[in-house]
Design an enzyme around this catalytic site. Structure first.
Site, PDB file in Angstrom:
ATOM      1  N   HIS A   1      49.112  40.665  42.641  1.00 51.07           N
ATOM      2  CA  HIS A   1      48.669  39.894  43.809  1.00 51.07           C
ATOM      3  C   HIS A   1      47.171  39.642  43.675  1.00 51.07           C
ATOM      4  O   HIS A   1      46.351  40.524  43.943  1.00 51.07           O
ATOM      5  CB  HIS A   1      48.970  40.668  45.098  1.00 51.07           C
ATOM      6  CG  HIS A   1      48.630  39.925  46.359  1.00 51.07           C
ATOM      7  ND1 HIS A   1      49.558  39.661  47.341  1.00 51.07           N
ATOM      8  CD2 HIS A   1      47.463  39.413  46.825  1.00 51.07           C
ATOM      9  CE1 HIS A   1      48.985  39.022  48.347  1.00 51.07           C
ATOM     10  NE2 HIS A   1      47.702  38.859  48.049  1.00 51.07           N
TER      11      HIS A   1
ATOM     12  N   HIS B   1      43.986  36.177  43.716  1.00 50.82           N
ATOM     13  CA  HIS B   1      43.655  34.804  44.144  1.00 50.82           C
ATOM     14  C   HIS B   1      42.606  34.263  43.173  1.00 50.82           C
ATOM     15  O   HIS B   1      41.427  34.136  43.504  1.00 50.82           O
ATOM     16  CB  HIS B   1      43.117  34.801  45.572  1.00 50.82           C
ATOM     17  CG  HIS B   1      44.127  35.177  46.601  1.00 50.82           C
ATOM     18  ND1 HIS B   1      44.857  34.247  47.307  1.00 50.82           N
ATOM     19  CD2 HIS B   1      44.540  36.392  47.044  1.00 50.82           C
ATOM     20  CE1 HIS B   1      45.672  34.868  48.149  1.00 50.82           C
ATOM     21  NE2 HIS B   1      45.497  36.176  48.015  1.00 50.82           N
TER      22      HIS B   1
ATOM     23  N   LYS C   1      40.270  31.323  44.154  1.00 49.06           N
ATOM     24  CA  LYS C   1      39.153  31.578  45.059  1.00 49.06           C
ATOM     25  C   LYS C   1      38.034  32.381  44.404  1.00 49.06           C
ATOM     26  O   LYS C   1      36.927  32.465  44.934  1.00 49.06           O
ATOM     27  CB  LYS C   1      39.625  32.365  46.291  1.00 49.06           C
ATOM     28  CG  LYS C   1      40.528  31.617  47.247  1.00 49.06           C
ATOM     29  CD  LYS C   1      40.818  32.490  48.461  1.00 49.06           C
ATOM     30  CE  LYS C   1      41.670  31.774  49.496  1.00 49.06           C
ATOM     31  NZ  LYS C   1      43.064  31.622  49.069  1.00 49.06           N
TER      32      LYS C   1
ATOM     33  N   HIS D   1      52.600  36.568  52.192  1.00 49.29           N
ATOM     34  CA  HIS D   1      51.569  37.350  52.869  1.00 49.29           C
ATOM     35  C   HIS D   1      52.102  37.625  54.280  1.00 49.29           C
ATOM     36  O   HIS D   1      52.525  36.686  54.967  1.00 49.29           O
ATOM     37  CB  HIS D   1      50.265  36.557  53.002  1.00 49.29           C
ATOM     38  CG  HIS D   1      49.483  36.417  51.739  1.00 49.29           C
ATOM     39  ND1 HIS D   1      49.997  35.847  50.596  1.00 49.29           N
ATOM     40  CD2 HIS D   1      48.195  36.741  51.444  1.00 49.29           C
ATOM     41  CE1 HIS D   1      49.065  35.827  49.657  1.00 49.29           C
ATOM     42  NE2 HIS D   1      47.961  36.370  50.149  1.00 49.29           N
TER      43      HIS D   1
ATOM     44  N   GLU E   1      48.891  40.631  58.083  1.00 47.29           N
ATOM     45  CA  GLU E   1      47.556  41.077  57.684  1.00 47.29           C
ATOM     46  C   GLU E   1      46.662  41.093  58.927  1.00 47.29           C
ATOM     47  O   GLU E   1      45.735  40.306  59.071  1.00 47.29           O
ATOM     48  CB  GLU E   1      46.989  40.152  56.602  1.00 47.29           C
ATOM     49  CG  GLU E   1      45.756  40.710  55.931  1.00 47.29           C
ATOM     50  CD  GLU E   1      45.245  39.835  54.805  1.00 47.29           C
ATOM     51  OE1 GLU E   1      44.216  40.205  54.205  1.00 47.29           O
ATOM     52  OE2 GLU E   1      45.856  38.778  54.515  1.00 47.29           O
TER      53      GLU E   1
ATOM     54  N   ASP F   1      43.973  41.679  44.740  1.00 44.15           N
ATOM     55  CA  ASP F   1      43.762  40.695  45.789  1.00 44.15           C
ATOM     56  C   ASP F   1      42.536  39.844  45.460  1.00 44.15           C
ATOM     57  O   ASP F   1      42.365  39.403  44.338  1.00 44.15           O
ATOM     58  CB  ASP F   1      43.651  41.367  47.155  1.00 44.15           C
ATOM     59  CG  ASP F   1      44.063  40.443  48.310  1.00 44.15           C
ATOM     60  OD1 ASP F   1      44.562  39.342  48.050  1.00 44.15           O
ATOM     61  OD2 ASP F   1      43.888  40.838  49.470  1.00 44.15           O
ATOM     62  N   ASN F   2      41.644  39.635  46.406  1.00 42.57           N
ATOM     63  CA  ASN F   2      40.516  38.720  46.212  1.00 42.57           C
ATOM     64  C   ASN F   2      39.367  39.374  45.451  1.00 42.57           C
ATOM     65  O   ASN F   2      39.209  40.597  45.488  1.00 42.57           O
ATOM     66  CB  ASN F   2      40.015  38.230  47.558  1.00 42.57           C
ATOM     67  CG  ASN F   2      41.081  37.454  48.323  1.00 42.57           C
ATOM     68  OD1 ASN F   2      42.063  38.033  48.768  1.00 42.57           O
ATOM     69  ND2 ASN F   2      40.897  36.163  48.448  1.00 42.57           N
TER      70      ASN F   2
END
Length: 447
Positions: free
Chosen positions: A80, A82, A85, A231, A234, A332-333
């Site tokens: 998972h 991104h 981004k 998602h 959250e 994640d990010n």
């Protein structure tokens, strides 16, 4: 005394006195310590593992390399992320660290900057970083709001080809569930995802027509032969139960594909009776769950009044695991408005998860959460474990125990692909300076 490890570039060799974990080594034989490690010799030839045997008599150097008890793990699986981004923080930081601040900042940056060149360069930067840290497979979510899907999906397809053989790359569409109301456009998106051999995904909220929209997502996935990735929840809102709704939709449709659900933060705040119902249905539906501890620590319960956060945003992985729900943790990010930090280093993710989620006492098979389990969630055969006959794709650390491994960054780890050590050069941030307006992360400051 420090042991120097040098991996031969040709021929066969033996990694002697290596420490492997039983949860990641199906062929492991012999006694294990209290954390699940066994001392073994690993024979490597032609880029593959030819044998794993209890520590014993080994060939003489240079073909025998004594690891002196160092831990050896399979290369990581990050299910998972991104990547589209990644690394936009210098030009578009989160103004207040809040979730809404992240949404607004990322949306603004996408509208202004996300050309094919911009997305491609930042994705490649991220992949080089993850590769150097020892990652073998990544799933990235791609913002697929029109017209961005016309840009990012072709970039992804090109990037997947460029990285083939080094990192297995998957992509999942990312739209708010309200976007599914546009039936014609959503059907077109599902076909695009199918053509790209991707995964159909959405962010779920407690909208009044959530069940109707989920049914539409499941029907599209069934029609196009796609797996699903959501998602969900959250938030700290006790009323957020979309994880349960996803499970119920999967049961209604008798869905046979794989379903991965990320975040599920609200679950940890809900009453036990509600939790039990949700987890029982998730287990019955065959869902997998990934927690994103670093990003959720950053975003969740951040208070506008400057007071200390009271809960930390991770979901109930222990309770899920007991019910047989596959669980993982992921990056994640990375350096974007949703998380200002990170480096796509799965050792850092596992270290954080161990401390926050208590992946210890006992260690048990929690190491699978960054390797074998996410590989299965992504449908990757033979990835995330070390097996006889499988590829010699592994990471050699200095640490000889969990407390040694998880106490230091292990910046000098050795990453081996197909039996050969790779050049572990992390890309410099200044490569992206021109995309950031030359700020190098110091907006308005003199450099």
């Amino acid at each position: 005394m420090t042991t120097t490890v040098k991996i031969p570039t040709t021929g066969w060799y033996v990694l002697g006195n290596a420490r492997l974990h039983q949860s990641l080594t199906p062929d492991l034989d012999g006694p294990v310590d209290r954390d699940g490690f066994a001392l073994v010799d690993i024979a490597v030839a032609d880029g593959r593992i030819k044998g794993i045997a209890p520590r014993g008599d080994r060939p003489e150097p240079p073909r025998a390399i004594d690891l002196a008890g160092r831990i050896v793990l399979p290369r990581f699986v990050d299910c998972h992320t991104h990547l589209d981004k990644g690394h936009i923080w210098p030009r578009m930081p989160n103004p207040d660290g809040s979730f809404m601040g992240a949404l607004d900042a990322a949306g603004s940056d996408r509208l202004v900057h996300w050309s094919a060149e911009d997305v491609a360069r930042r994705m490649d930067f991220s992949l080089r970083t993850a590769y150097a840290h020892g990652t073998k497979a990544i799933r990235t979510h791609l913002d697929s709001i029109a017209p961005q899907e016309e840009i990012s999906w072709p970039v992804f397809a090109e990037m997947r080809e460029q990285w083939r053989g080094r990192i297995e790359l998957q992509a999942a569409s990312l739209i708010g569930i309200e976007g599914v109301r546009e039936e014609t456009w959503f059907a077109k998106l599902a076909r695009r995802v199918a053509e790209a051999r991707g995964v159909l995904g959405a962010v779920t909220y407690m909208v009044p027509d959530l069940d109707v929209l989920l049914d539409r997502v499941f029907r599209a996935a069934i029609d196009c032969g796609l797996d699903l990735d959501f998602h969900a929840d959250e938030t700290e809102d006790l009323a957020a139960v979309s994880l349960r709704r996803i499970a119920e939709a999967a049961l209604r449709h008798r869905f046979e594909g794989k379903i991965l659900v990320g975040h599920c933060c609200a679950l940890s705040r809900q009453p036990d009776r509600e939790v039990k119902v949700t987890l029982d249905r998730a287990a019955a539906a065959g869902l997998g769950v990934v927690s994103l501890p670093m990003c959720n620590l950053y975003l969740q319960d951040r208070r506008a009044d400057g007071t200390t956060p009271r809960w930390r945003g991770v979901t109930l992985l222990h309770e899920m695991k007991v019910r047989g729900i596959p669980v993982a943790v992921a990056s994640d990010n990375t350096r974007d408005p949703f998380y200002a930090y990170g480096d796509l280093d799965m050792l850092e993710v596992y270290r954080t998860a161990t401390r926050v989620l208590h992946f210890d006492h006992p260690v048990a098979d929690w190491p699978r959460a960054v390797a074998a389990t996410p590989a299965d969630m992504m449908g990757l055969d033979g990835v995330g474990t070390l097996t006889v006959g499988g590829p010699a794709d592994l990471v050699i650390f200095r640490g000889r125990s969990w407390t040694e491994l998880l106490s230091r960054p292990e910046a000098d780890r050795i990453v081996v692909r197909d039996g050969r050590a790779i050049e572990r050069k992390l890309p410099d941030y200044d490569e992206l300076d021109d995309l950031m307006g030359g700020t190098n992360g110091y907006r308005g400051a003199e450099v």
